[in-house]
Design a protein around this motif. Structure first.
Motif, PDB file in Angstrom:
ATOM      1  N   THR A 151       0.850  -1.191   0.000  1.00 40.02           N
ATOM      2  CA  THR A 151       0.000   0.000   0.000  1.00 40.02           C
ATOM      3  C   THR A 151       0.884   1.238   0.000  1.00 40.02           C
ATOM      4  O   THR A 151       2.079   1.170   0.302  1.00 40.02           O
ATOM      5  CB  THR A 151      -0.908   0.038   1.244  1.00 40.02           C
ATOM      6  OG1 THR A 151      -0.083   0.247   2.410  1.00 40.02           O
ATOM      7  CG2 THR A 151      -1.695  -1.254   1.407  1.00 40.02           C
ATOM      8  N   TYR A 152       0.269   2.381  -0.283  1.00 39.99           N
ATOM      9  CA  TYR A 152       1.034   3.630  -0.310  1.00 39.99           C
ATOM     10  C   TYR A 152       1.633   3.932   1.065  1.00 39.99           C
ATOM     11  O   TYR A 152       2.768   4.422   1.162  1.00 39.99           O
ATOM     12  CB  TYR A 152       0.135   4.786  -0.762  1.00 39.99           C
ATOM     13  CG  TYR A 152       0.888   6.082  -0.926  1.00 39.99           C
ATOM     14  CD1 TYR A 152       1.626   6.329  -2.084  1.00 39.99           C
ATOM     15  CD2 TYR A 152       0.880   7.040   0.089  1.00 39.99           C
ATOM     16  CE1 TYR A 152       2.338   7.512  -2.223  1.00 39.99           C
ATOM     17  CE2 TYR A 152       1.590   8.224  -0.046  1.00 39.99           C
ATOM     18  CZ  TYR A 152       2.325   8.453  -1.212  1.00 39.99           C
ATOM     19  OH  TYR A 152       3.035   9.610  -1.337  1.00 39.99           O
ATOM     20  N   THR A 175       4.919   0.379  -7.670  1.00 38.31           N
ATOM     21  CA  THR A 175       3.767  -0.477  -7.899  1.00 38.31           C
ATOM     22  C   THR A 175       3.185  -0.863  -6.551  1.00 38.31           C
ATOM     23  O   THR A 175       3.910  -1.299  -5.642  1.00 38.31           O
ATOM     24  CB  THR A 175       4.113  -1.715  -8.749  1.00 38.31           C
ATOM     25  OG1 THR A 175       2.910  -2.433  -9.030  1.00 38.31           O
ATOM     26  CG2 THR A 175       5.129  -2.630  -8.086  1.00 38.31           C
ATOM     27  N   LEU A 176       1.887  -0.658  -6.396  1.00 34.75           N
ATOM     28  CA  LEU A 176       1.180  -0.988  -5.156  1.00 34.75           C
ATOM     29  C   LEU A 176       0.317  -2.210  -5.417  1.00 34.75           C
ATOM     30  O   LEU A 176      -0.597  -2.167  -6.234  1.00 34.75           O
ATOM     31  CB  LEU A 176       0.316   0.193  -4.707  1.00 34.75           C
ATOM     32  CG  LEU A 176       1.074   1.500  -4.457  1.00 34.75           C
ATOM     33  CD1 LEU A 176       0.109   2.591  -4.003  1.00 34.75           C
ATOM     34  CD2 LEU A 176       2.194   1.304  -3.430  1.00 34.75           C
ATOM     35  N   GLN A 180      -4.604   0.912  -3.710  1.00 33.58           N
ATOM     36  CA  GLN A 180      -4.044   2.136  -4.254  1.00 33.58           C
ATOM     37  C   GLN A 180      -4.932   3.311  -3.841  1.00 33.58           C
ATOM     38  O   GLN A 180      -6.156   3.186  -3.792  1.00 33.58           O
ATOM     39  CB  GLN A 180      -3.968   2.076  -5.799  1.00 33.58           C
ATOM     40  CG  GLN A 180      -3.144   0.914  -6.343  1.00 33.58           C
ATOM     41  CD  GLN A 180      -3.912  -0.395  -6.355  1.00 33.58           C
ATOM     42  OE1 GLN A 180      -5.141  -0.411  -6.561  1.00 33.58           O
ATOM     43  NE2 GLN A 180      -3.223  -1.499  -6.107  1.00 33.58           N
ATOM     44  N   TRP A 184      -4.402   7.230  -8.135  1.00 33.68           N
ATOM     45  CA  TRP A 184      -3.076   6.623  -8.261  1.00 33.68           C
ATOM     46  C   TRP A 184      -2.690   6.470  -9.728  1.00 33.68           C
ATOM     47  O   TRP A 184      -3.460   5.980 -10.536  1.00 33.68           O
ATOM     48  CB  TRP A 184      -3.066   5.256  -7.581  1.00 33.68           C
ATOM     49  CG  TRP A 184      -1.779   4.498  -7.722  1.00 33.68           C
ATOM     50  CD1 TRP A 184      -1.564   3.353  -8.429  1.00 33.68           C
ATOM     51  CD2 TRP A 184      -0.530   4.835  -7.108  1.00 33.68           C
ATOM     52  NE1 TRP A 184      -0.262   2.955  -8.303  1.00 33.68           N
ATOM     53  CE2 TRP A 184       0.406   3.848  -7.499  1.00 33.68           C
ATOM     54  CE3 TRP A 184      -0.104   5.870  -6.279  1.00 33.68           C
ATOM     55  CZ2 TRP A 184       1.739   3.861  -7.082  1.00 33.68           C
ATOM     56  CZ3 TRP A 184       1.223   5.895  -5.858  1.00 33.68           C
ATOM     57  CH2 TRP A 184       2.120   4.904  -6.257  1.00 33.68           C
ATOM     58  N   ALA A 188      -0.140  -1.043 -10.502  1.00 36.75           N
ATOM     59  CA  ALA A 188      -1.045  -1.596  -9.489  1.00 36.75           C
ATOM     60  C   ALA A 188      -1.107  -3.114  -9.630  1.00 36.75           C
ATOM     61  O   ALA A 188      -2.185  -3.701  -9.713  1.00 36.75           O
ATOM     62  CB  ALA A 188      -2.428  -0.984  -9.618  1.00 36.75           C
TER      63      ALA A 188
END
Length: 245
Positions: A151-152, A175-176, A180, A184, A188
């Protein structure tokens, strides 16, 4: 015959929260030696009953800072060392360390050239030492970073990475993989060949790659970089901690 590294007593000079599970400790060292970015220190904690536990932590700071180092510690719920370093240690505490250690997974200005850094979770720590050294040394060779996090909020050094991304020749991609934030614009999904080609392509086959993170991510990234054209001898890997990405 090479002498073994001696243990010394480090003093905690400051503490900084990076994420809810990660904290950076600045350690003052009486016997400071300039490290190469990518090297680590051993930390040894000894209880009153004599029981000791030892773990290795990569240096996060650049070698241009003298007399001290940063280590960035991710809390492992059932760990013997990380919960103490993250939850109990206060400024002024002292414990044993030895280092710097390691000679394979290192990069500095003497190597130079296009640089590719791929990180998963807390695997960003030794790569951050490389980025900080690059900035402190005023290097302009092209460099690209691919950082995978769940996650961020779990991106370590988020604010500093944002500032570093404005420097000449450096591009940082994220890349999450789990969630996101609204709006974003990064990747992802888990790292794959298409992503690796996007990020590494501008550097060409002469880039030197360093990959650090959980074993599964490291293997996917190393194999993928070969598939998209980076020679195996230009790829260096290090497995780092239990964090997933």
């Amino acid at each position: 015959m090479k002498r073994p590294l001696a243990w010394q007593i480090a003093t905690v000079k400051s503490l900084r929260v990076e994420t809810p599970e990660v904290k950076t400790l600045t350690l003052g060292l009486p016997e400071w030696t300039a490290h190469r970015p990518g090297q680590h220190y051993d930390v040894r904690l000894t209880a009153e009953d004599g029981y000791s536990a030892q773990r290795s932590y990569s240096v996060a700071s650049e070698p241009e800072r003298r007399g001290e180092i940063d280590i960035t510690v991710e809390r492992i719920a059932d760990g013997e060392v990380s919960p103490f370093l993250d939850d109990t240690v206060v400024v002024g505490d002292r414990f044993e360390v030895r280092g710097p250690i390691g000679g394979y997974f290192v990069w500095d200005r003497s190597i130079g050239g296009p640089l590719l850094l791929v990180a998963g979770g807390s695997g960003v720590v030794p790569l951050m030492a490389m980025l900080r050294h690059r900035a402190a040394a005023g290097l302009k060779d092209p460099a690209r970073v691919l950082y995978s996090a769940r996650t961020y909020d779990q991106i370590i050094y988020a604010d500093e990475l944002e500032k570093l991304a404005r420097s000449d020749g450096l591009a940082i991609s994220y890349t999450l993989t789990r969630s996101q934030p609204a709006g974003w614009k990064g990747y992802a999904r888990r790292i794959d060949d298409a992503m690796l080609k996007d990020v590494s392509g501008p550097l060409g086959p002469g880039a030197l790659a360093f990959i650090c993170g959980p074993t599964a991510l490291v293997e996917v990234a190393a194999d993928g970089l070969e598939r998209v054209g980076l020679p195996a001898e230009r790829i260096k890997t290090e497995r780092f901690g239990p964090s997933g990405a």
